[in-house]
Design a protein around this motif. Structure first.
Motif, PDB file in Angstrom:
ATOM      1  N   THR A 116       0.813  -1.212   0.000  1.00 43.22           N
ATOM      2  CA  THR A 116       0.000   0.000   0.000  1.00 43.22           C
ATOM      3  C   THR A 116       0.845   1.258   0.000  1.00 43.22           C
ATOM      4  OG1 THR A 116      -1.740  -1.169   1.213  1.00 43.22           O
ATOM      5  CG2 THR A 116      -1.811   1.247   1.251  1.00 43.22           C
ATOM      6  N   ARG A 117       1.873   1.266   0.797  1.00 45.15           N
ATOM      7  CA  ARG A 117       2.641   2.496   0.989  1.00 45.15           C
ATOM      8  C   ARG A 117       3.933   2.453   0.167  1.00 45.15           C
ATOM      9  NH1 ARG A 117       0.768   4.912   5.991  1.00 45.15           N
ATOM     10  NH2 ARG A 117      -0.741   3.494   6.997  1.00 45.15           N
ATOM     11  N   ASP A 118       4.127   3.513  -0.578  1.00 44.59           N
ATOM     12  CA  ASP A 118       5.292   3.610  -1.462  1.00 44.59           C
ATOM     13  C   ASP A 118       5.798   5.050  -1.400  1.00 44.59           C
ATOM     14  OD1 ASP A 118       7.232   3.034  -3.334  1.00 44.59           O
ATOM     15  OD2 ASP A 118       5.842   2.810  -5.021  1.00 44.59           O
ATOM     16  N   PHE A 119       6.880   5.323  -2.098  1.00 42.32           N
ATOM     17  CA  PHE A 119       7.372   6.699  -2.247  1.00 42.32           C
ATOM     18  C   PHE A 119       7.917   6.859  -3.660  1.00 42.32           C
ATOM     19  CE2 PHE A 119      11.061   4.313  -0.749  1.00 42.32           C
ATOM     20  CZ  PHE A 119      12.074   4.750  -1.581  1.00 42.32           C
ATOM     21  N   THR A 120       8.022   8.087  -4.095  1.00 50.97           N
ATOM     22  CA  THR A 120       8.666   8.384  -5.377  1.00 50.97           C
ATOM     23  C   THR A 120       9.976   9.102  -5.109  1.00 50.97           C
ATOM     24  OG1 THR A 120       7.521  10.502  -5.597  1.00 50.97           O
ATOM     25  CG2 THR A 120       6.479   8.566  -6.595  1.00 50.97           C
ATOM     26  N   LEU A 121      10.961   8.821  -5.951  1.00 50.54           N
ATOM     27  CA  LEU A 121      12.278   9.466  -5.867  1.00 50.54           C
ATOM     28  C   LEU A 121      12.505  10.233  -7.158  1.00 50.54           C
ATOM     29  CD1 LEU A 121      15.135   9.881  -4.627  1.00 50.54           C
ATOM     30  CD2 LEU A 121      15.794   7.713  -5.706  1.00 50.54           C
ATOM     31  N   GLY A 177      37.262  18.592 -11.709  1.00 47.78           N
ATOM     32  CA  GLY A 177      37.440  19.035 -10.332  1.00 47.78           C
ATOM     33  C   GLY A 177      36.271  19.828  -9.791  1.00 47.78           C
ATOM     34  N   ASP A 178      35.363  20.261 -10.674  1.00 46.23           N
ATOM     35  CA  ASP A 178      34.185  20.988 -10.208  1.00 46.23           C
ATOM     36  C   ASP A 178      33.237  20.047  -9.469  1.00 46.23           C
ATOM     37  OD1 ASP A 178      35.198  23.225 -11.371  1.00 46.23           O
ATOM     38  OD2 ASP A 178      33.727  23.350 -13.000  1.00 46.23           O
ATOM     39  N   THR A 179      32.380  20.642  -8.637  1.00 47.58           N
ATOM     40  CA  THR A 179      31.360  19.888  -7.914  1.00 47.58           C
ATOM     41  C   THR A 179      29.988  20.192  -8.506  1.00 47.58           C
ATOM     42  OG1 THR A 179      32.629  19.859  -5.846  1.00 47.58           O
ATOM     43  CG2 THR A 179      30.252  19.530  -5.667  1.00 47.58           C
ATOM     44  N   VAL A 180      29.217  19.145  -8.749  1.00 43.82           N
ATOM     45  CA  VAL A 180      27.852  19.311  -9.235  1.00 43.82           C
ATOM     46  C   VAL A 180      26.896  18.864  -8.141  1.00 43.82           C
ATOM     47  CG1 VAL A 180      28.495  18.990 -11.640  1.00 43.82           C
ATOM     48  CG2 VAL A 180      27.790  17.030 -10.297  1.00 43.82           C
ATOM     49  N   THR A 181      25.687  19.424  -8.155  1.00 46.78           N
ATOM     50  CA  THR A 181      24.686  19.064  -7.157  1.00 46.78           C
ATOM     51  C   THR A 181      23.365  18.702  -7.825  1.00 46.78           C
ATOM     52  OG1 THR A 181      23.989  21.367  -6.875  1.00 46.78           O
ATOM     53  CG2 THR A 181      25.721  20.549  -5.398  1.00 46.78           C
ATOM     54  N   PHE A 182      22.658  17.780  -7.211  1.00 44.21           N
ATOM     55  CA  PHE A 182      21.300  17.399  -7.611  1.00 44.21           C
ATOM     56  C   PHE A 182      20.410  17.508  -6.374  1.00 44.21           C
ATOM     57  CE2 PHE A 182      24.118  15.139 -10.484  1.00 44.21           C
ATOM     58  CZ  PHE A 182      23.500  15.253 -11.725  1.00 44.21           C
ATOM     59  N   ASN A 183      19.253  18.110  -6.536  1.00 41.15           N
ATOM     60  CA  ASN A 183      18.286  18.186  -5.444  1.00 41.15           C
ATOM     61  C   ASN A 183      17.313  17.024  -5.569  1.00 41.15           C
ATOM     62  OD1 ASN A 183      19.280  20.625  -4.294  1.00 41.15           O
ATOM     63  ND2 ASN A 183      18.334  21.748  -5.980  1.00 41.15           N
ATOM     64  N   LEU A 184      17.405  16.071  -4.627  1.00 33.91           N
ATOM     65  CA  LEU A 184      16.558  14.885  -4.624  1.00 33.91           C
ATOM     66  C   LEU A 184      15.314  15.145  -3.778  1.00 33.91           C
ATOM     67  CD1 LEU A 184      19.332  12.181  -4.016  1.00 33.91           C
ATOM     68  CD2 LEU A 184      18.565  13.159  -6.193  1.00 33.91           C
ATOM     69  N   THR A 185      14.196  14.578  -4.207  1.00 34.14           N
ATOM     70  CA  THR A 185      12.938  14.740  -3.473  1.00 34.14           C
ATOM     71  C   THR A 185      12.266  13.384  -3.308  1.00 34.14           C
ATOM     72  OG1 THR A 185      12.626  16.962  -4.381  1.00 34.14           O
ATOM     73  CG2 THR A 185      10.697  15.891  -3.429  1.00 34.14           C
ATOM     74  N   LEU A 186      11.854  13.075  -2.058  1.00 35.43           N
ATOM     75  CA  LEU A 186      11.135  11.846  -1.756  1.00 35.43           C
ATOM     76  C   LEU A 186       9.728  12.223  -1.312  1.00 35.43           C
ATOM     77  CD1 LEU A 186      14.270  11.149  -1.279  1.00 35.43           C
ATOM     78  CD2 LEU A 186      13.390   9.137  -0.092  1.00 35.43           C
ATOM     79  N   PRO A 201      10.079  10.312   3.483  1.00 32.17           N
ATOM     80  CA  PRO A 201       9.168  10.882   2.487  1.00 32.17           C
ATOM     81  C   PRO A 201       7.995  11.601   3.162  1.00 32.17           C
ATOM     82  CG  PRO A 201       9.752   8.633   1.926  1.00 32.17           C
ATOM     83  CD  PRO A 201      10.263   8.861   3.308  1.00 32.17           C
ATOM     84  N   SER A 202       7.495  12.625   2.482  1.00 36.00           N
ATOM     85  CA  SER A 202       6.409  13.416   3.048  1.00 36.00           C
ATOM     86  C   SER A 202       5.414  13.791   1.961  1.00 36.00           C
ATOM     87  CB  SER A 202       6.960  14.680   3.714  1.00 36.00           C
ATOM     88  OG  SER A 202       7.560  15.524   2.739  1.00 36.00           O
ATOM     89  N   ARG A 203       4.318  14.393   2.406  1.00 41.87           N
ATOM     90  CA  ARG A 203       3.264  14.771   1.475  1.00 41.87           C
ATOM     91  C   ARG A 203       3.766  15.774   0.454  1.00 41.87           C
ATOM     92  NH1 ARG A 203      -0.726  18.440   0.460  1.00 41.87           N
ATOM     93  NH2 ARG A 203      -2.772  17.584  -0.082  1.00 41.87           N
ATOM     94  N   ASN A 204       4.485  16.781   0.900  1.00 39.59           N
ATOM     95  CA  ASN A 204       4.979  17.831   0.009  1.00 39.59           C
ATOM     96  C   ASN A 204       6.375  17.542  -0.538  1.00 39.59           C
ATOM     97  OD1 ASN A 204       2.660  19.454   0.316  1.00 39.59           O
ATOM     98  ND2 ASN A 204       3.448  20.201   2.292  1.00 39.59           N
ATOM     99  N   GLY A 205       6.933  16.432  -0.134  1.00 39.93           N
ATOM    100  CA  GLY A 205       8.256  16.067  -0.615  1.00 39.93           C
ATOM    101  C   GLY A 205       9.352  16.496   0.340  1.00 39.93           C
TER     102      GLY A 205
END
Length: 649
Positions: free
Chosen positions: A472-477, A490-499, A542-546
């Protein structure tokens, strides 16, 4: 003055001065003697070096012109004879020994040649010695000293940054074609057959096309004088050199960029990098014309089908004028050049893409005839088929395919398989006949693999979600971007992850989720904010609003290119019977993204040939083949187009 002391006599002072003058005169004469003798030796050294250089070049040029080893040695000795008559010390040297003389203990080793001429198929070595008489050194008993010089000349490629079509209006030949063939480029022609046989589609005469046929006279500037021993006159640079499918390519190629098997496989040479701007690149490539041709690294012998290193980038047609300008500076009609040969089609990097299915739902036990579907698409360059298979998530020991509760080594039947990808939305593939046997309810990850063997072996993997039983309970990534660029190594990259809670945002997953990166990580990667094990890794609930997490990846010392990182999210939900849930998210990091090749267009080099220039015009260059197409750029039959240079001993 004290008693008993007398002033020195003037005559005694004069005697002391004479002694000092005599001593200093001897010293000065000694220095003068050294200077005179040293000057003689240096003059002889310069003379011998010039003579050795000229002789080595003459011998190598004789080889280029098709001469034999004895003829090359004779050419070298003839130059020595001419030079020896101008010897500056009055002691003309003799011709070097006919039997090479080596340093003791190194007989037969070319690098230890002390006197003689060595000629091989690819280079000429000349070592000279001449005894020079001392002038003032004779006072000290020195009579003569040997002065020597050595020179080595050989071939260093000489390939021009020019690619010439092998065929026009292929496939051929046209029905009813007969020899002699008209130079009609609206019909099929093989530019590297003889002009008389170019329309026939076959050429069994592999001999050089540099000499006239039986009973014919041959004007090297006027190819019409003997068409049966050379190829048709064709445009090799500029307007008229473009193939039927590549109007923006007019013969100018990027020799320093090779391997277009994929969008990330390019190899760069001679200071060119993935970030070299197009204007700098075209200037760099054009300079090889006036520098005597491409110095290397040499191309490997061409293969059929072409290997990765047979692929070179093309330069836009509006850039071709710069290389024509360089040809005008260096060449005149009658000059011979070594060129690359391609079939006559501009290529683009072939590619296909798999759009994975949504969640595939299966019971804990049972068979599902229709489990889902997905799409396989392609770009315009791809013309093959893709064979599909399923791979387990081997990093999850509870995965039903790992445990065998998803039955079969290949648990899904793909229909069609292989699939012919289509443009646009792609061709649809059904997933059929999946069977489970006692699988534990949960949400898992599997991989669909696509492999294409033509025109080049290409393999791709995409993850998809497998739901077993009632969960029943799942999450999205998700992430804010599927790929990010690191402009420099040598540069740093970032990704904003949401659950986010799923399938409904109001269906609370109920527990924290561990985040990690699947190993192994790419070579050279620096620090990452996620570890390669989900045990004890950072957690996000994980949350309702991510709920968010910022993934940072430092590119460390990674080589330029595109790299894939797989984010793994795994946790246990708050169902009445808790279930394990795993999701995978691929992310791409482009390290020092390419600016040099400009596009994914390239040509396949199928061989090399020597052509004789017929016309040099500010807008185009015409030439005709005097050799057939040869796979190996270093083949002796191509020497006429190679450049002879002095090489380090």
């Amino acid at each position: 003055m004290p008693p008993g002391m007398f002033p020195p006599r003037r005559g005694a002072q004069a005697g002391q001065t004479l002694v000092l003058v005599a001593l200093w005169l001897a010293v000065l004469l000694g220095f003068a003697a050294i200077a005179v003798d040293t000057s003689r030796f240096l003059a002889e050294r310069r003379f011998l070096q010039n003579a050795a250089d000229a002789a080595a070049l003459a011998g190598a040029n004789k080889l280029v012109a098709g001469g034999t080893v004895p003829e090359a040695e004779a050419a070298a000795r003839a130059v020595l004879t001419e030079n020896f008559g101008r010897e500056p010390t009055g002691n003309p040297p003799s011709q070097p020994s006919a039997i090479p003389i080596y340093t003791a203990g190194h007989a037969g080793e070319p690098a230890y040649l002390e006197e003689g001429i060595l000629v091989t198929s690819g280079e000429v070595r000349v070592a000279l010695r001449n005894p020079v008489n001392y002038t003032f050194g004779r006072i000290a008993g020195l009579l003569t000293a040997d002065v020597g010089a050595r020179a080595r000349a050989g071939f260093t490629g000489g390939l021009m940054p020019i690619a010439v079509r092998r065929f026009v209006n292929a496939p051929g030949p046209e029905a009813g074609a007969t020899a002699p063939c008209p130079n009609d480029q609206t019909r099929f022609l093989d530019f590297f057959a003889t002009q008389d046989t170019a329309c026939l589609g076959s050429d069994t005469d592999a001999s050089p096309r540099a000499t006239p046929g039986p009973g014919a006279s041959f004007d090297p500037v006027d190819p019409a004088s003997d068409p049966d021993v050379h190829g048709p006159v064709v445009t090799i640079l500029g307007q008229g050199a473009q193939p039927s499918n590549g109007a923006d390519f007019r013969g100018f190629i990027a020799l320093d960029i090779r391997n277009f098997s994929t969008s990330t496989s390019q190899v760069y040479y001679n200071g060119i990098t993935s970030g070299t701007p197009p204007n700098i690149l075209k200037n760099f490539e054009a300079a090889w014309v006036t520098k005597g041709g491409y110095p290397g690294p040499a191309f490997p012998p061409a293969t059929t089908p072409p290997a990765a290193d047979d692929q070179v980038g093309i330069i836009a047609g509006n850039s071709t004028g710069i290389v024509i300008d360089e040809v005008v500076k260096r060449f005149v009609p009658g000059d011979e050049v070594l060129v690359a040969v391609y079939p006559g089609q501009v290529m683009a990097i072939p590619d296909f893409a798999i759009t994975p299915p949504g969640t595939v739902a299966l019971p804990s036990s049972g068979t599902v005839a229709d489990a889902g579907s997905f799409k396989v698409s392609r770009n315009q360059a791809f013309s093959g088929q893709v064979t599909l298979s399923t791979l387990a998530d081997t990093l999850d020991p509870a995965n039903p395919m790992v445990l065998g509760t998803l039955v079969g080594a290949q648990p899904f039947t793909y229909d069609p398989n292989p699939v012919t990808p289509s443009l646009g939305g792609g061709a649809s593939v059904d997933m059929e006949n999946a069977t489970t046997s006692g699988a534990t309810p949960g949400i898992y990850a599997l991989w669909v693999q696509g492999q294409a063997g033509s025109p080049y072996l290409t393999t791709k993997w995409e993850p998809f979600t497998l739901k077993v039983g009632t969960v029943t309970r799942d999450f999205t990534l998700t992430a804010d971007a599927s790929s990010n660029d690191a402009l420099s190594v040598g540069d740093t990259v970032t990704f904003n992850l949401t659950l986010t809670n799923a399938p409904s945002k109001n269906t609370n997953f109920g527990n924290p989720v561990n985040l990690c990166l699947d190993p192994p990580l790419p070579a050279g990667v620096g620090a990452t904010s996620l570890p390669t094990s989900c045990t004890g890794s950072p957690t996000v609930t994980p949350s309702r609003n991510g709920s968010s997490y910022t993934l940072s990846i430092n590119t460390g010392t990674m080589a330029p290119g595109a790299y894939r990182f797989i984010v793994r999210a795994t946790g246990t939900n708050a169902d009445s019977t808790p279930s394990k849930v795993t999701h995978l998210l691929p992310l791409t990091v482009n390290v020092a993204p390419s600016g040099a090749s400009g596009s994914d267009q390239y040509i396949d080099i199928v061989g090399f040939a020597v052509m004789r220039i017929a016309t040099v015009d500010p807008n185009f260059v015409e030439a005709y083949a005097i050799t057939p197409v040869v796979a190996d750029m270093n083949d002796p039959s191509l020497r006429r187009g190679q450049t002879v240079r002095l090489l380090p001993w």
